[in-house]
Design a protein around this motif. Sequence first.
Motif, mmCIF file in Angstrom:
data_model
loop_
_atom_site.group_PDB
_atom_site.id
_atom_site.type_symbol
_atom_site.label_atom_id
_atom_site.label_comp_id
_atom_site.label_asym_id
_atom_site.label_seq_id
_atom_site.Cartn_x
_atom_site.Cartn_y
_atom_site.Cartn_z
ATOM 1 N N THR A 1 0.829 -1.199 0.000
ATOM 2 C CA THR A 1 0.000 0.000 0.000
ATOM 3 C C THR A 1 0.860 1.244 0.000
ATOM 4 N N ASP A 2 1.877 1.253 0.863
ATOM 5 C CA ASP A 2 2.751 2.420 0.944
ATOM 6 C C ASP A 2 3.482 2.643 -0.364
ATOM 7 N N ARG B 1 17.900 7.995 10.984
ATOM 8 C CA ARG B 1 16.874 9.008 10.749
ATOM 9 C C ARG B 1 16.648 9.208 9.250
ATOM 10 N N LEU B 2 17.726 9.257 8.492
ATOM 11 C CA LEU B 2 17.586 9.432 7.052
ATOM 12 C C LEU B 2 16.843 8.266 6.415
ATOM 13 N N SER B 3 17.082 7.066 6.913
ATOM 14 C CA SER B 3 16.374 5.914 6.347
ATOM 15 C C SER B 3 14.880 5.994 6.663
ATOM 16 N N HIS B 4 14.534 6.482 7.859
ATOM 17 C CA HIS B 4 13.120 6.656 8.200
ATOM 18 C C HIS B 4 12.484 7.740 7.334
ATOM 19 N N MET B 5 13.212 8.816 7.102
ATOM 20 C CA MET B 5 12.702 9.854 6.210
ATOM 21 C C MET B 5 12.475 9.288 4.813
ATOM 22 N N ASP B 6 13.428 8.512 4.324
ATOM 23 C CA ASP B 6 13.294 7.929 2.991
ATOM 24 C C ASP B 6 12.096 6.981 2.925
ATOM 25 N N GLU B 7 11.931 6.181 3.956
ATOM 26 C CA GLU B 7 10.821 5.235 3.960
ATOM 27 C C GLU B 7 9.482 5.955 3.928
ATOM 28 N N GLN C 1 6.070 10.861 16.923
ATOM 29 C CA GLN C 1 5.053 10.263 16.071
ATOM 30 C C GLN C 1 5.700 9.943 14.738
ATOM 31 N N TYR C 2 5.599 8.705 14.327
ATOM 32 C CA TYR C 2 6.176 8.302 13.047
ATOM 33 C C TYR C 2 5.312 7.214 12.452
ATOM 34 N N SER C 3 4.640 7.550 11.375
ATOM 35 C CA SER C 3 3.780 6.597 10.684
ATOM 36 C C SER C 3 3.928 6.823 9.191
ATOM 37 N N VAL C 4 4.490 5.846 8.521
ATOM 38 C CA VAL C 4 4.718 5.961 7.084
ATOM 39 C C VAL C 4 3.411 6.236 6.354
#
Length: 371
Positions: free
Chosen positions: A18-19, A92-98, A336-339
């Motif tokens: 979905t993402d 952090r960069l990988s989370h931003m990219d995801e 809060q972090y939700s793709v």
Amino acid sequence: MDGGRQLLRPLDDNTRETDMLGDTAIEGRAYKRIATEEAFCPPELLERYRRLLADNAVDDIGFNGMWGFYANSSSDRCQFIRDHLTDVGDVRLSHMDEAGIDFAVLALTSPGVQVMTTADGTAFATYANDWLADAIARNPDRFDGLAACAPQDPVAAAKEIERGVTKLGLKGVIVNSHIQHEYLDDQKFWAVFEAAEALDVPIYLHPNSPSDGLIKPMLGRGLDGAIWGFSVETGLHVLRIIVAGVFDRFPKLQLVLGHVGESLPFTLYRLDYMHRASAASGRYEGMPALKRSISDYLRDNVHYTNSGVAWDPPIRFLQETMGVDRVMYAMDYPYQYSVEEVARLDAMTIEPAAKKAFFEDNARKLFKLAI
């Protein structure tokens, strides 16, 4: 920062599909996604908090309760927050990219240095700003940031704001609401406003745990944190600033409020009506006549982010009532972090120009981002 915020969770195959479909659908989008309320702290700040707690050195119910838990708990959520507050590198960069975040505006996590002694707070603000500037220099195409200061010493705070902006290239100021139960509407703090206006940079007025005068009725039901108490505290603070006449004294000053304006935009009519009535009655010595209405200041001197609120209706309401040019995107990482939230907001039913303003243009203009 309370238990109502989501943790990063592993994606199962269906969620990932979905993402990915959401991202693929807007792969050719005409805007960057800039996140404007993203917290960080040097590892030394967490250690400083632990020492303050162990020494019972801070007279603040909210700080002792909130950070007494988050600084030491072994829960997955607390560990996630601690680990990712202090990381401004690959993870952090990988989370931003995801999530599809192109750029983040970083700010020292609440309460920052505002619970420290004046001397310690002033010194640590300098250290934190240098630490942040170094992190930005390593990834200038992904990060920028706001300067911390210690309003406990307003003159020193103004000097640090000037240094942070003119020497380190930081793009604004972070103030984490009350300063040891005092508020910026007290004229002794106005050097902070003067510095920000003179430098033409905004002040992000970020939540803090409610001051001791507010927090006690909230604690028994867990309402002191992000679920409600943070907005009550910060909304009160900005109203105090407005009613004190700060924007009449500093008409070019710009503030930023997160969490869809800490609920204030939804009560504009009543705020205006009751302020006029109360000021006319002469009941309150601390409520001087203002040049304009409260809603005028909220429209002309305040910008808004949706941090923590990935929900179309309030974002559209803000754009309609406060102006398309005053509403910006934020995630509120790592609290809060939700793709999924990013793709959901990409799909908002608003005009393409308004969506571009929300995700990119407004942040780029307000913070003078060179990306």
